[in-house]
Design a protein around this motif. Sequence first.
Motif, PDB file in Angstrom:
ATOM      1  N   SER A 228       0.811  -1.215   0.000  1.00  0.00           N
ATOM      2  CA  SER A 228       0.000   0.000   0.000  1.00  0.00           C
ATOM      3  C   SER A 228       0.845   1.267   0.000  1.00  0.00           C
ATOM      4  O   SER A 228       0.405   2.310  -0.490  1.00  0.00           O
ATOM      5  CB  SER A 228      -0.927   0.012   1.218  1.00  0.00           C
ATOM      6  OG  SER A 228      -0.171   0.049   2.430  1.00  0.00           O
ATOM      7  N   HIS A 229       2.044   1.189   0.564  1.00  0.00           N
ATOM      8  CA  HIS A 229       2.885   2.379   0.654  1.00  0.00           C
ATOM      9  C   HIS A 229       4.328   1.937   0.852  1.00  0.00           C
ATOM     10  O   HIS A 229       4.595   0.930   1.506  1.00  0.00           O
ATOM     11  CB  HIS A 229       2.458   3.271   1.828  1.00  0.00           C
ATOM     12  CG  HIS A 229       3.279   4.515   1.951  1.00  0.00           C
ATOM     13  ND1 HIS A 229       4.371   4.620   2.796  1.00  0.00           N
ATOM     14  CD2 HIS A 229       3.180   5.712   1.337  1.00  0.00           C
ATOM     15  CE1 HIS A 229       4.900   5.824   2.680  1.00  0.00           C
ATOM     16  NE2 HIS A 229       4.200   6.506   1.811  1.00  0.00           N
ATOM     17  N   ALA A 230       5.250   2.704   0.285  1.00  0.00           N
ATOM     18  CA  ALA A 230       6.669   2.417   0.471  1.00  0.00           C
ATOM     19  C   ALA A 230       7.435   3.731   0.522  1.00  0.00           C
ATOM     20  O   ALA A 230       7.078   4.700  -0.150  1.00  0.00           O
ATOM     21  CB  ALA A 230       7.215   1.538  -0.654  1.00  0.00           C
ATOM     22  N   ILE A 242      14.359   0.528   2.374  1.00  0.00           N
ATOM     23  CA  ILE A 242      12.975   0.929   2.115  1.00  0.00           C
ATOM     24  C   ILE A 242      12.047   0.200   3.090  1.00  0.00           C
ATOM     25  O   ILE A 242      12.257  -0.982   3.385  1.00  0.00           O
ATOM     26  CB  ILE A 242      12.593   0.574   0.659  1.00  0.00           C
ATOM     27  CG1 ILE A 242      13.399   1.415  -0.339  1.00  0.00           C
ATOM     28  CG2 ILE A 242      11.094   0.704   0.415  1.00  0.00           C
ATOM     29  CD1 ILE A 242      13.310   0.935  -1.779  1.00  0.00           C
ATOM     30  N   MET A 243      11.034   0.892   3.583  1.00  0.00           N
ATOM     31  CA  MET A 243       9.948   0.266   4.318  1.00  0.00           C
ATOM     32  C   MET A 243       8.739   0.172   3.400  1.00  0.00           C
ATOM     33  O   MET A 243       8.344   1.175   2.805  1.00  0.00           O
ATOM     34  CB  MET A 243       9.557   1.093   5.556  1.00  0.00           C
ATOM     35  CG  MET A 243      10.541   1.075   6.686  1.00  0.00           C
ATOM     36  SD  MET A 243       9.810   1.727   8.227  1.00  0.00           S
ATOM     37  CE  MET A 243       9.265   3.351   7.708  1.00  0.00           C
ATOM     38  N   ALA A 244       8.160  -1.008   3.288  1.00  0.00           N
ATOM     39  CA  ALA A 244       6.962  -1.198   2.472  1.00  0.00           C
ATOM     40  C   ALA A 244       5.864  -1.790   3.346  1.00  0.00           C
ATOM     41  O   ALA A 244       6.054  -2.814   4.008  1.00  0.00           O
ATOM     42  CB  ALA A 244       7.249  -2.131   1.296  1.00  0.00           C
ATOM     43  N   HIS A 245       4.710  -1.128   3.358  1.00  0.00           N
ATOM     44  CA  HIS A 245       3.608  -1.515   4.237  1.00  0.00           C
ATOM     45  C   HIS A 245       2.591  -2.371   3.494  1.00  0.00           C
ATOM     46  O   HIS A 245       2.269  -2.090   2.340  1.00  0.00           O
ATOM     47  CB  HIS A 245       2.915  -0.262   4.793  1.00  0.00           C
ATOM     48  CG  HIS A 245       3.810   0.588   5.638  1.00  0.00           C
ATOM     49  ND1 HIS A 245       3.781   0.567   7.009  1.00  0.00           N
ATOM     50  CD2 HIS A 245       4.773   1.476   5.291  1.00  0.00           C
ATOM     51  CE1 HIS A 245       4.676   1.423   7.491  1.00  0.00           C
ATOM     52  NE2 HIS A 245       5.298   1.980   6.460  1.00  0.00           N
ATOM     53  N   ALA A 246       2.107  -3.388   4.180  1.00  0.00           N
ATOM     54  CA  ALA A 246       1.096  -4.274   3.590  1.00  0.00           C
ATOM     55  C   ALA A 246      -0.185  -3.492   3.318  1.00  0.00           C
ATOM     56  O   ALA A 246      -0.418  -2.443   3.897  1.00  0.00           O
ATOM     57  CB  ALA A 246       0.832  -5.432   4.521  1.00  0.00           C
TER      58      ALA A 246
END
Length: 246
Positions: A228-230, A242-246
């Motif tokens: 949904s967002h990174a 990088i952080m990537a959100h479910a």
Amino acid sequence: MSDVDKLFAAPLPQVSDFVFDHNVARVFPDMIKRSIPGYPTIVENIGVIAAQYAQPGTLIYDLGCSLGAATQSMRRHLGGADCRILAVDNAEAMVVRCREYLAAQDSMMEELVPATVIQGDILQLELEPCSVVVLNFTLQFIAPEQRLAVLTRIRQALLPDGILVLSEKFRFADPVTQQHLEQVHYAFKRANGYSELEIAQKRSAIENVMLLDTQEAHFERLQAAGFSHACTWFQCLNFGSIMAHA
């Protein structure tokens, strides 16, 4: 427990493709410290991020764990939390030494989350539901055409509000930026004691093995995989995470 990295110090008649074998495992901590600017900050904050997003009773993956630096960091920050970590690497030499490092950590610290290290191919691994997944300089060693499938499987395994931490060496679409950051990276390696010969031979060994993406390509692929967002939470020269959100 590790030796000084001298793998490319002498002229080689032929530079073979880089392999994570016992020779590399023996010097890997020294190699990483002297080769990747910002690596200690990335590893330490993987633990901070995991502690923020780990959900009670869930599984955490460290995929392509090498010697388990990210796993050790997560265990320090998670303490006795109700989680467990599964660390996976396809290189036997790395798995053996990773187990030794985690056993040493167990002997020094109490109330750590349990961590299991297995040898396996993350392209084939059946992922269980999880709240945190770490790919710490792993995706860049996977064939580009297989990367989206890996990220899609991770996204499907992540629980709601789960997170992926993806650390990579970046390339840059702008050739001037690429050249400047690459040259400063070589200066970083020289400052850490590597010779011009070592830098050149290591570059030859890894150029066909480690295929790099731009940050934009990473974001596009993460979106295509269903995240949904990174965002890039850290960058030092041409390395970042990088952080990537479910």
